[in-house]
Design a protein around this motif. Structure first.
Motif, PDB file in Angstrom:
ATOM      1  N   SER A  26       0.830  -1.200   0.000  1.00  0.00           N
ATOM      2  CA  SER A  26       0.000   0.000   0.000  1.00  0.00           C
ATOM      3  C   SER A  26       0.866   1.252   0.000  1.00  0.00           C
ATOM      4  O   SER A  26       1.927   1.283   0.622  1.00  0.00           O
ATOM      5  N   GLU A  28      -0.786   4.154   0.740  1.00  0.00           N
ATOM      6  CA  GLU A  28      -1.630   5.042   1.536  1.00  0.00           C
ATOM      7  C   GLU A  28      -1.394   4.859   3.036  1.00  0.00           C
ATOM      8  O   GLU A  28      -1.353   5.821   3.784  1.00  0.00           O
ATOM      9  N   LYS A  29      -1.197   3.603   3.458  1.00  0.00           N
ATOM     10  CA  LYS A  29      -1.003   3.313   4.876  1.00  0.00           C
ATOM     11  C   LYS A  29      -0.166   2.045   5.005  1.00  0.00           C
ATOM     12  O   LYS A  29      -0.352   1.093   4.258  1.00  0.00           O
ATOM     13  N   ARG A  56       7.798  10.056  -0.201  1.00  0.00           N
ATOM     14  CA  ARG A  56       6.475   9.523   0.117  1.00  0.00           C
ATOM     15  C   ARG A  56       6.446   8.943   1.528  1.00  0.00           C
ATOM     16  O   ARG A  56       5.518   9.192   2.300  1.00  0.00           O
ATOM     17  N   MET A  60       4.262   9.951   4.918  1.00  0.00           N
ATOM     18  CA  MET A  60       3.433   8.969   5.612  1.00  0.00           C
ATOM     19  C   MET A  60       3.762   8.935   7.100  1.00  0.00           C
ATOM     20  O   MET A  60       2.865   8.830   7.945  1.00  0.00           O
ATOM     21  N   ASN A  63       2.282  12.091   8.683  1.00  0.00           N
ATOM     22  CA  ASN A  63       0.816  12.032   8.772  1.00  0.00           C
ATOM     23  C   ASN A  63       0.303  10.809   9.530  1.00  0.00           C
ATOM     24  O   ASN A  63      -0.873  10.479   9.442  1.00  0.00           O
ATOM     25  N   LYS A  65       0.767   7.593   9.158  1.00  0.00           N
ATOM     26  CA  LYS A  65       0.250   6.513   8.326  1.00  0.00           C
ATOM     27  C   LYS A  65       1.131   5.265   8.372  1.00  0.00           C
ATOM     28  O   LYS A  65       0.926   4.339   7.598  1.00  0.00           O
TER      29      LYS A  65
END
Length: 306
Positions: A26, A28-29, A56, A60, A63, A65
């Motif tokens: 992933s 995103e997370k 990236r 993450m 944030n 993630k």
């Protein structure tokens, strides 16, 4: 497995040649689940992460993630080992970051941490040590080439970091001239010991900076015999290094970084004979800079074929 997510390590893993762990599917997370190992009373939780674009992954972490999962049973009895393969922040930039939770919204958006401090990585093209969880006992940091295999303590997060570095010379940089080692890690309970084992068959690499302005009699572009003068100078430098390679290691690599404030010499190709062996090419490579008067950098590389 999707074709666009396939890499060489996946093929080797499917064939049973390597145990590939720490891969994230992933963007995103990321939830990092450990590989749990136990022998007697010693239990190791092995975490892995790598091969993610650093900018990236930086975002993450900022944030929130990225999550490292803990064992459900008796989580404090595990020795937590984290293997990461990403750009590492340098010492100065690491000191500028106290903790990801203290970042301002503006810093989160534009990654303005540590700009202008001369780091070899960009402002977010690295992973700060402070981003990692403080329950970790030891971090094995890959990707960086300089060998710093002796564990050093992060005084804020209180874990130790070992950076094995590259096992061979892969670039002409000062970090590659450091003695190469591998390590033997012993773990008993929550205690560890890292034994440094020197590598004896690594190709020797020597690097030295020379200010050519300090040698105007040698590096004089008006001298018709400047090529011979440089040849003699470089040959004298090579004689300071061992003539024979220990333990049968491959031939040496010599890189002379030279900076001077004189008129342009022009690219020179110099052949240096050493100990009656084959001629060794030394290429002077110029890199122009502007600092008031004309400043130029030259680098000389000696590559002696076996």
């Amino acid at each position: 497995m999707e074709a666009d997510a396939l890499c060489a390590l996946d093929i080797l893993s499917c064939a049973g040649f390597v145990n590939h762990f720490g891969r994230s599917m992933s963007v995103e997370k990321i939830d990092i689940s450990p590989v749990l190992l136990q022998k007697g009373n010693t239990k190791i939780a092995l975490y892995g992460l790598g091969s993610i674009p650093d900018e990236r992954l930086y975002r993450m972490f900022v944030n929130k993630k990225v999550t490292m999962l803990r064992p459900k049973e008796d989580e404090n009895s595990w020795f937590n080992l984290f293997v990461i393969h990403q750009n590492r922040d340098d010492e100065l930039k690491g000191k500028l970051i106290s903790n990801s939770k203290n970042l301002s919204q503006n810093e989160r958006q534009n990654g303005s941490i540590g700009k202008g401090n001369g780091s070899k990585h960009g402002s977010t093209n690295f992973i700060p040590e402070q981003f990692l969880d403080d329950f970790i006992d030891l971090v094995i940091w890959g990707h960086e080439h300089e060998c710093k295999i002796a564990p050093t303590k992060n005084e804020q997060q209180l874990f130790y970091i070992s950076q094995p570095g590259s096992s061979v010379v892969t670039s002409l940089s000062p970090g590659e001239a450091v003695k190469k080692h591998v390590g033997l890690l012993r773990v008993k309970g929550r205690k560890m010991n890292m034994q440094k084992i020197p590598l004896h068959t690594v190709r020797q690499f020597f690097m030295e900076d020379i200010v050519l302005a300090n040698h105007p009699d040698i590096f004089n572009p008006d001298n018709p015999k400047v090529t011979q003068a440089i040849q003699s100078f470089c040959l004298e430098k090579t004689r300071r290094f061992p003539a024979e390679e220990p333990h049968g290691s491959p031939v040496r690599l010599l890189w002379l970084s030279q900076q001077f404030l004189v008129q342009r010499l022009g690219p020179l190709l110099v052949n240096v004979q050493s100990s009656g062996k084959a001629e060794s090419p030394i290429q002077l490579i110029e890199k122009g800079t502007q600092e008031g008067s004309q400043t130029r950098d030259s680098r000389a590389e000696k590559h002696r074929e076996a």
